[in-house]
Design a protein around this motif. Structure first.
Motif, PDB file in Angstrom:
ATOM      1  N   PRO A 195       0.816  -1.224   0.000  1.00 29.39           N
ATOM      2  CA  PRO A 195       0.000   0.000   0.000  1.00 29.39           C
ATOM      3  C   PRO A 195       0.847   1.271   0.000  1.00 29.39           C
ATOM      4  CG  PRO A 195      -0.925  -1.597   1.511  1.00 29.39           C
ATOM      5  CD  PRO A 195       0.397  -2.144   1.075  1.00 29.39           C
ATOM      6  N   GLU A 196       1.958   1.250   0.694  1.00 25.29           N
ATOM      7  CA  GLU A 196       2.841   2.420   0.691  1.00 25.29           C
ATOM      8  C   GLU A 196       3.457   2.631  -0.689  1.00 25.29           C
ATOM      9  OE1 GLU A 196       5.179   5.725   2.042  1.00 25.29           O
ATOM     10  OE2 GLU A 196       3.225   4.847   2.504  1.00 25.29           O
ATOM     11  N   ALA A 198       2.023   1.847  -3.474  1.00 21.83           N
ATOM     12  CA  ALA A 198       0.935   2.401  -4.278  1.00 21.83           C
ATOM     13  C   ALA A 198       0.787   3.896  -4.035  1.00 21.83           C
ATOM     14  CB  ALA A 198      -0.373   1.673  -3.958  1.00 21.83           C
ATOM     15  N   ARG A 199       0.929   4.315  -2.787  1.00 26.55           N
ATOM     16  CA  ARG A 199       0.848   5.747  -2.476  1.00 26.55           C
ATOM     17  C   ARG A 199       1.970   6.513  -3.162  1.00 26.55           C
ATOM     18  NH1 ARG A 199       2.729   9.694   0.914  1.00 26.55           N
ATOM     19  NH2 ARG A 199       4.409   8.345   1.666  1.00 26.55           N
ATOM     20  N   LEU A 200       3.178   5.961  -3.126  1.00 23.74           N
ATOM     21  CA  LEU A 200       4.314   6.610  -3.781  1.00 23.74           C
ATOM     22  C   LEU A 200       4.118   6.688  -5.290  1.00 23.74           C
ATOM     23  CD1 LEU A 200       7.359   5.095  -1.847  1.00 23.74           C
ATOM     24  CD2 LEU A 200       6.238   7.302  -1.494  1.00 23.74           C
ATOM     25  N   ASP A 202       1.283   6.964  -6.834  1.00 30.14           N
ATOM     26  CA  ASP A 202       0.329   8.047  -7.075  1.00 30.14           C
ATOM     27  C   ASP A 202       1.044   9.398  -7.089  1.00 30.14           C
ATOM     28  OD1 ASP A 202      -1.817   6.320  -7.246  1.00 30.14           O
ATOM     29  OD2 ASP A 202      -2.459   6.624  -5.158  1.00 30.14           O
ATOM     30  N   ILE A 203       1.939   9.603  -6.127  1.00 27.39           N
ATOM     31  CA  ILE A 203       2.702  10.859  -6.081  1.00 27.39           C
ATOM     32  C   ILE A 203       3.600  10.977  -7.302  1.00 27.39           C
ATOM     33  CG2 ILE A 203       4.442  12.162  -4.808  1.00 27.39           C
ATOM     34  CD1 ILE A 203       3.349  10.870  -2.250  1.00 27.39           C
ATOM     35  N   HIS A 275      -4.579  19.353  -6.891  1.00 30.74           N
ATOM     36  CA  HIS A 275      -3.554  19.476  -5.859  1.00 30.74           C
ATOM     37  C   HIS A 275      -3.681  20.814  -5.135  1.00 30.74           C
ATOM     38  CE1 HIS A 275       0.105  18.615  -3.730  1.00 30.74           C
ATOM     39  NE2 HIS A 275       0.681  19.709  -4.184  1.00 30.74           N
ATOM     40  N   ARG A 278      -6.538  20.501  -2.746  1.00 32.69           N
ATOM     41  CA  ARG A 278      -6.203  19.718  -1.555  1.00 32.69           C
ATOM     42  C   ARG A 278      -5.384  20.541  -0.565  1.00 32.69           C
ATOM     43  NH1 ARG A 278      -5.470  15.453  -5.284  1.00 32.69           N
ATOM     44  NH2 ARG A 278      -3.228  15.882  -5.395  1.00 32.69           N
TER      45      ARG A 278
END
Length: 283
Positions: A195-196, A198-200, A202-203, A275, A278
């Motif tokens: 999951p981490e 996947a987050r990276l 996305d960034i 962005h 957010r």
């Protein structure tokens, strides 16, 4: 102690590796790839010389199976090794030595090789293959690799637990500064590494992705007014300015946010707008 997928996309323009393990920083050990040449993963008792030697063999015309045979044939500890290779034409091969920790094995098909050792069971490999074959070939290779890795993790993955994950993709064009490396992300020590990862990703996609011309917004009217307001809240602008001036201020802000690759004069990428929203807790 690892499970991985080595693969290429349908037109063979990209090659990549996704890997996860209960081992510190396996992403610095397992993957190797070169645009127009192929990719490989070395694991179990990883022989890191396989990376340079394997890419050299592929560059000089060896196919995936020949590369596996040469690397393991010259290795006195081959029974402790595991290896997956995909060549420039999408031919693939996987190898698992007899001394790799149970459960260990792999599967190869057109454009992919999947392998793992000390796994929760053969289901890990089976579900990774199912996820790979079931993914949309039009999706970015990095996303397809990550989906396969996540499927293996959901099936139990490394039976000792979770610690690291990595994603490495090369291509003929599009890397930062003209390099062939498109994605190079690692989670070296984390309780939930996939999951981490996947987050990276996305960034990474937000920062390095290219604007879609079909999605661009005209930087005028209500869009311009919203951008002026959002930038003002960030301390970059106040009051009304021309589109040219708004472009300049937007570029100044985007440079601080590492979003300069998404700028198009006179227009606005929706990713940039989201962005900004957010950051201002809007929407």
């Amino acid at each position: 102690m690892t499970f991985s997928i080595v693969a290429t996309n349908a037109d063979r323009s990209q090659f990549g590796v996704a890997v996860a393990s209960k081992f510190l920083a396996a992403g610095g050990i397992v993957p190797a790839a070169r645009a127009g040449v192929g990719a490989l993963a070395t694991q179990a008792l990883a022989n890191t010389s396989y990376k340079a030697d394997g890419l050299a063999l592929l560059t000089n015309g060896a196919n995936a199976q020949e590369t596996v045979d040469t690397l393991t044939g010259n290795d006195a500890q081959r029974e402790h090794r595991q290896l997956g290779v995909v060549d420039a034409q999408g031919r693939a091969a996987t190898y698992t030595g007899d001394e790799c920790g149970d459960w260990a094995g792999g599967v190869a098909g057109d454009g992919y090789a999947i392998q793992g050792n000390i796994l929760a069971g053969s289901r890990v490999i089976a579900l990774m293959e199912e996820a790979w074959l079931g993914s949309d070939p039009k999706e970015p290779l990095a996303r397809r690799l990550l989906a396969a890795l996540a499927a293996g993790d959901a099936a139990g993955g490394d039976k000792r637990g979770r610690q690291c994950a990595a994603l490495y993709v090369v291509g003929e064009a599009g890397g930062y500064g003209g390099e062939d490396v498109l994605v190079d992300l690692r989670v070296d020590d984390n309780e939930a590494p996939i999951p981490e990862l996947a987050r990276l990703l996305d960034i990474h996609d937000m920062i390095f992705g290219q604007p879609n011309p079909k999605d661009l917004l005209e930087l005028n009217g209500a869009v311009a007014e919203e951008v002026r307001s959002l930038l003002g809240a960030q301390g970059y602008i106040a009051g009304g300015v021309t589109t040219t001036e708004l472009d300049r201020v937007l570029a100044s802000w985007a440079g601080m946010e590492n979003l300069e690759m998404r700028l198009v004069p006179g227009h606005l990428d929706p990713v940039v707008l989201e962005h900004l929203r957010r950051l201002n807790n809007v929407g």
